[in-house]
Motif scaffolding. Sequence first.
Motif, PDB file in Angstrom:
ATOM      1  N   LEU A  23      61.506  -9.931   7.624  1.00 16.33           N
ATOM      2  CA  LEU A  23      61.472 -10.917   8.742  1.00 16.33           C
ATOM      3  C   LEU A  23      62.996  -9.829   9.313  1.00 16.33           C
ATOM      4  O   LEU A  23      64.011  -9.467   8.537  1.00 16.33           O
ATOM      5  N   ALA A  24      62.932  -9.183  10.249  1.00 15.04           N
ATOM      6  CA  ALA A  24      63.538  -8.472  11.043  1.00 15.04           C
ATOM      7  C   ALA A  24      63.641  -8.256  12.587  1.00 15.04           C
ATOM      8  O   ALA A  24      61.712  -8.527  13.231  1.00 15.04           O
TER       9      ALA A  24
ATOM     10  N   GLY B 112      64.066 -18.493   0.834  1.00  9.11           N
ATOM     11  CA  GLY B 112      64.759 -17.675   1.047  1.00  9.11           C
ATOM     12  C   GLY B 112      65.601 -17.236   0.163  1.00  9.11           C
ATOM     13  O   GLY B 112      66.331 -17.568  -1.497  1.00  9.11           O
ATOM     14  N   LEU B 113      65.460 -15.454   0.075  1.00  6.68           N
ATOM     15  CA  LEU B 113      65.928 -15.145  -1.379  1.00  6.68           C
ATOM     16  C   LEU B 113      67.760 -14.010  -0.692  1.00  6.68           C
ATOM     17  O   LEU B 113      68.141 -13.402  -0.761  1.00  6.68           O
ATOM     18  N   GLY B 114      68.066 -13.914   0.819  1.00  6.64           N
ATOM     19  CA  GLY B 114      69.091 -13.473   1.743  1.00  6.64           C
ATOM     20  C   GLY B 114      67.952 -12.681   2.062  1.00  6.64           C
ATOM     21  O   GLY B 114      67.103 -11.517   1.784  1.00  6.64           O
ATOM     22  N   GLY B 115      68.908 -12.067   3.528  1.00  6.20           N
ATOM     23  CA  GLY B 115      68.807 -10.414   4.317  1.00  6.20           C
ATOM     24  C   GLY B 115      67.644 -10.123   4.654  1.00  6.20           C
ATOM     25  O   GLY B 115      66.967  -9.306   4.429  1.00  6.20           O
ATOM     26  N   GLY B 116      67.284 -11.307   4.739  1.00  5.71           N
ATOM     27  CA  GLY B 116      65.902 -11.380   5.846  1.00  5.71           C
ATOM     28  C   GLY B 116      64.540 -12.047   4.724  1.00  5.71           C
ATOM     29  O   GLY B 116      63.579 -11.131   5.615  1.00  5.71           O
TER      30      GLY B 116
ATOM     31  N   THR C 100      59.693  -9.099  13.649  1.00  8.60           N
ATOM     32  CA  THR C 100      58.708  -8.845  12.847  1.00  8.60           C
ATOM     33  C   THR C 100      58.491  -9.104  11.149  1.00  8.60           C
ATOM     34  O   THR C 100      59.225  -9.468  11.000  1.00  8.60           O
ATOM     35  N   ALA C 101      57.153  -9.193  11.122  1.00  7.08           N
ATOM     36  CA  ALA C 101      57.318 -10.407   9.858  1.00  7.08           C
ATOM     37  C   ALA C 101      56.094  -9.324   9.292  1.00  7.08           C
ATOM     38  O   ALA C 101      55.305  -8.739   9.535  1.00  7.08           O
TER      39      ALA C 101
END
Length: 196
Positions: free
Chosen positions: A145-146, A118-122, A153-154
Amino acid sequence: MNFPLSTTLTPLTAAAALGAALLIATPAEAAPVVDAAKSEVTFAIKQMGVPVEGRFKKFDAQMAFDPKKPETGKVSFSIDLGSATMGSAETDVELPKATWFNTAKFPQATFQSSAIKGLGGGKYEVTGKLNIKGASKYVVVPVTLAAAGPAATATGTFAIKRLDFKIGDGDWSDTSMVANDVTVKFKLQINGLGAL
């Protein structure tokens, strides 16, 4: 010999109650599912310097992924190489042949994740092994990811070298005709992923 009814049923009742309690305490969670009808996987390459695009019409994914604990997730992806199209009947008839995807021997391309960060912010980095035509290479796939209503949605883009996988073998290995760089893009609608 007669046993009191309560004595006979008590162990059975206790076992049934314990089983019900375990089922309630640990409900089976449905795995996230990719809606292929609302998703797309495309590829782009340059032929004699001119960008050409194609897509895969059939693909499938399996995943166990919690956006809040990405490092525990697993993703596997398979693509039906025989479903590749570049929008031209003349080109499409060549793609399944041995020189290109050799679908008779290698009907699918697969990707299996080995790590998710995980990098943050989706945003995430998914590292895994890509297998095409019997050749395997590790790739790092950036994924965003949103939320999209009740689904997610990826999206992502990554590059591969076609000759690493012997795509366009023989005379077609000349990169002045068909470039070695291939850009793969995806947009996947995922149902049942949970809160982002």
